[in-house]
Design a protein around this motif. Structure first.
Motif, short mmCIF file in Angstrom:
data_model
loop_
_atom_site.label_atom_id
_atom_site.label_comp_id
_atom_site.label_asym_id
_atom_site.label_seq_id
_atom_site.Cartn_x
_atom_site.Cartn_y
_atom_site.Cartn_z
N VAL B 254 60.01 34.87 22.57
CA VAL B 254 60.01 34.03 21.45
C VAL B 254 58.60 33.84 20.67
O VAL B 254 58.15 34.17 19.81
N THR B 276 63.07 40.25 20.10
CA THR B 276 63.11 39.54 21.39
C THR B 276 64.31 40.06 21.83
O THR B 276 65.21 40.90 21.47
N SER B 277 64.93 39.53 22.97
CA SER B 277 66.20 40.06 23.72
C SER B 277 67.22 39.83 22.46
O SER B 277 67.37 38.91 22.00
N ASP B 280 69.44 36.92 22.51
CA ASP B 280 68.73 35.68 22.20
C ASP B 280 68.90 35.25 20.89
O ASP B 280 68.29 35.40 20.14
N VAL B 281 70.22 34.75 20.45
CA VAL B 281 70.76 34.10 19.32
C VAL B 281 69.71 33.27 18.77
O VAL B 281 69.09 33.38 17.59
N LEU B 282 69.57 32.04 19.59
CA LEU B 282 68.80 30.93 18.96
C LEU B 282 67.38 31.54 19.06
O LEU B 282 66.32 30.93 18.14
N GLY B 283 66.84 32.30 19.79
CA GLY B 283 65.43 32.88 19.82
C GLY B 283 65.06 33.61 18.61
O GLY B 283 64.32 33.38 17.88
#
Lengths: 441, 441
Positions: B254, B276-277, B280-283
């Motif tokens: 992130v 990113t991944s 990774d929703v929050l990312g």
């Protein structure tokens, strides 16, 4: 001659547990506990054992994944492998073509975990130490070097992990001594399978209390009236002081989880485990907020450290349930232990199945000695099935796991058991009256 | 006699695209575009074709997964299957033993998708319609019945989905006419592979503008100085009006994504894809907040509707990139289209690879006619590779996909191509000079 990996044996082994409905829950009424079993063999005659727990049908897919990834292990020099299993983990998870099949999830990720764990087993055997001790003897710098931080740094940097591990250096020796003397707390799921009748539930709950357990877990989510009745029976059997957790095995959506659990709140459930999809970070956060002070637990199906990171960032869980076989092995579980310690959330490992108790005890004990430094509000799940098939089975007494002393990760299954339960050609599958459940059931 | 599925053929087919580095990106420098190819055959001699796109090594695992799940399709009555593919999707995704291997992710989930899509292909062939038209002719009630809402109701209920589809009934006929006349917007990734040199990049960008594309995508994330130079070349080649998207293929964490993209902001990137991944929703939400007004796009690796739900709930994406082969088929993609429409976020499908353009065009066109009702800020990815292997290849002209008219989902590969590129025994693999890349690279 450099010692090298000469072969990777992979065996499909299945136990017909569906006959007695051991392990039955809301999502999985008839499990056959199984494993894709892995043996690394070296040119010097050494072995490393690993396994990936599965639930019957589909184990052949897991075996196929291990066999494909095994090409990255065969011919590797053993000294380098055991000195740095993290390098292997990165190659397995990061292969530029195979990662399309995940990335970092599902059977391919679990196959990587099985191979990485087998390398750690080999490393611990060579070191003459049980895995928990091998890990606990690594320095903070060595431990941090075993973790892939690529997707974690917004929550935990290498420097923060180092600082955390250095703080845990204080008291390591005393905690190791305590662990060897007293063991590590266990909790039991044995009484609470959905397929057991009320009499068996009450009897097994009372036995569990007599055996010293402070936390007992029941499966829920099949039928609300049944759950209310069963929770009442269990609470009466154990009294008000024993913690009673419940486990829905992902059966609900978010609104349903909240409604259902409010009906069980009167029985003081300690945690609700897997209230909904393991992928639903925001859903777990919503359930936790709505049901507080009932704790929310999840992890056995959380497929990698990135999802655990978010569960912690979103205040979505009170209890982190690592699983020895779901993620890419010891290295990724080390990342998850570090994340949990950084966020101050206790880890209560998922176990049961086949070999999960044997494997995961090492991670929890290492966490106590060298990472979190605590067993408060922590316990390893225990189910008393299938341990008789292991060379170095867990020893649980008085509600506690005793620390393993045999070198390795305790993953080795007895050759006689492998031969008997090999699928589909082992005699137990040819001869047993196990239900040949149609795949379309 | 009831018509039944009599066999499911599964073929490992691989194209040696790594030779010319077509498809090269930051995470995948040497892809060999491949597929687990599926043919359902019925007792009446009918066929349904499906495929799961893969990237070379590991395709054999995907094939193993399809073969295991095929047991749930063989002998099934065809009338029931094609009348309700959603019932099959639920059985495949929900099998109580196999779901341990996911749930709803990785090769097992993609295998379910390949089989479900093959059933939709069979259904569309029987109906004599291209799939987009078959779907667009279903009623709102029929469409809603094809979706599994178990884990979605906190974001979208059946009633909300029905209301949305009923609103879209207005103008369906006019939009269908418009689609047949004008096609659907495309964007192109052909110019921007990391493995192409600067001259080729500039030349292909200029060609793309001449060909009518309004949006062109470049791969980034290998080297920052290279990216700055390449973005400058591309911007100069296309001028200020053409949209230039960039795609990092998950290479960053992130904080790194934010830092890197700030260096490219001067070239007015339209979206950053896969910063990113994909887990990774929050990312993604953090990246989007930091980089606004640069849009955030993701989806080709988002493994199920539960993750898309959260990306939308968390305001983490500006662009939803469905993929025809990642999730459990048409049914789960229908859920994702409904979620995106409900949240008012445009869908720009991921395509390229092998057959992804052929398959996904049907979903975007259906979305325009019957769900979102719009092509604003929407375009289907287009890459001009490998279409010559298909019986009903996409037709892209003037920067637009023309609506398919042949019955089915356009998934069928030519028998000559299957024979030539079958792995490992097809003559193209025995005879070609393709690099036999070591699996440990």
């Amino acid at each position: 001659m450099t010692e090298r990996i000469t072969s990777v044996d992979t065996i499909d082994v299945r136990f017909p547990t569906s006959v007695h409905r051991d392990g039955s829950d809301a999502m999985n009424p008839f499990p056959d506990y199984s494993a894709a079993y892995v043996v690394l063999r070296t040119s010097a005659g050494a072995e490393g054992h690993g396994l990936i727990f599965t639930v019957g049908r589909g184990t052949e897919i897991q075996v196929a994944a291990v066999r494909s990834l095994a090409a990255m292990v065969i011919d590797q020099p053993v000294d380098a492998l055991v000195a740095d299993p993290g390098a292997l983990a990165r190659r397995l998870v990061g292969d530029s073509q195979i990662r399309w099949l995940g990335p970092a999830k599902g059977v391919v990720h679990m196959a990587a975990g099985g191979l990485v764990n087998a390398v750690w087993d080999l490393a611990a055997r060579r070191a003459g130490k049980p895995l928990w001790k091998l890990l606990a003897d690594l320095t903070p710098e060595q431990l941090v070097a075993q973790v892939d931080f690529r997707y974690l740094r917004d929550a935990l940097t290498e420097d923060e992990a180092l600082a955390l591990l250095r703080r845990a250096n204080d008291g390591r020796a005393a905690r190791e001594q305590q662990l060897r003397a007293e063991g590590y707390p266990a909790y039991t799921t044995t009484p609470g399978w959905l397929g057991y009748d009320d009499e068996k539930l009450a009897r097994l709950c009372a036995e569990a209390v007599r055996d010293g357990y402070q936390l007992i877990k029941l499966k829920v989510g099949g039928d609300l009236a049944d759950d209310v009745r069963r929770m009442g029976i269990a609470r009466q059997a154990v009294g008000p002081q024993i913690r009673l957790a419940v486990d829905a095995n992902q059966i609900w959506g978010v609104p349903e989880a909240i409604r259902w659990m409010r009906e069980l709140a009167a029985f003081d459930p300690y945690w609700i485990e897997e209230p909904t999809s393991p992928d639903d970070v925001l859903g777990h956060a919503a359930v936790r907020k709505a049901l507080s002070p009932i704790r929310v637990a999840t992890g056995e199906h959380v497929h990698n450290a990135v999802v655990f990171k978010q569960l912690l960032q979103a205040d979505a869980v009170d209890v982190v349930q690592i699983d020895a076989c779901r993620v890419a092995g010891v290295n990724e579980n080390l990342a998850i232990l570090l994340l949990a310690a950084h966020f101050g959330v206790p880890v209560c490992p998922h176990a049961g199945g086949v070999g999960l108790c044997e494997l995961v005890q090492h991670l929890a004990m290492f966490d106590f000695v060298a990472v979190s430094g605590s067993t408060d509000d922590r316990a390893i799940e225990y189910v008393d099935h299938l341990h008789e098939h292991f060379v170095d089975p867990v020893r649980v007494t008085g509600g506690r796991y005793l620390a393993p002393t045999t070198p390795g990760m305790s993953a080795e299954i007895l050759p006689t058991s492998l031969a008997a339960f090999r699928f589909p050609d082992g005699p137990q599958w040819a001869d047993t009256g196990a239900p040949a459940e149609a795949p379309t059931q």
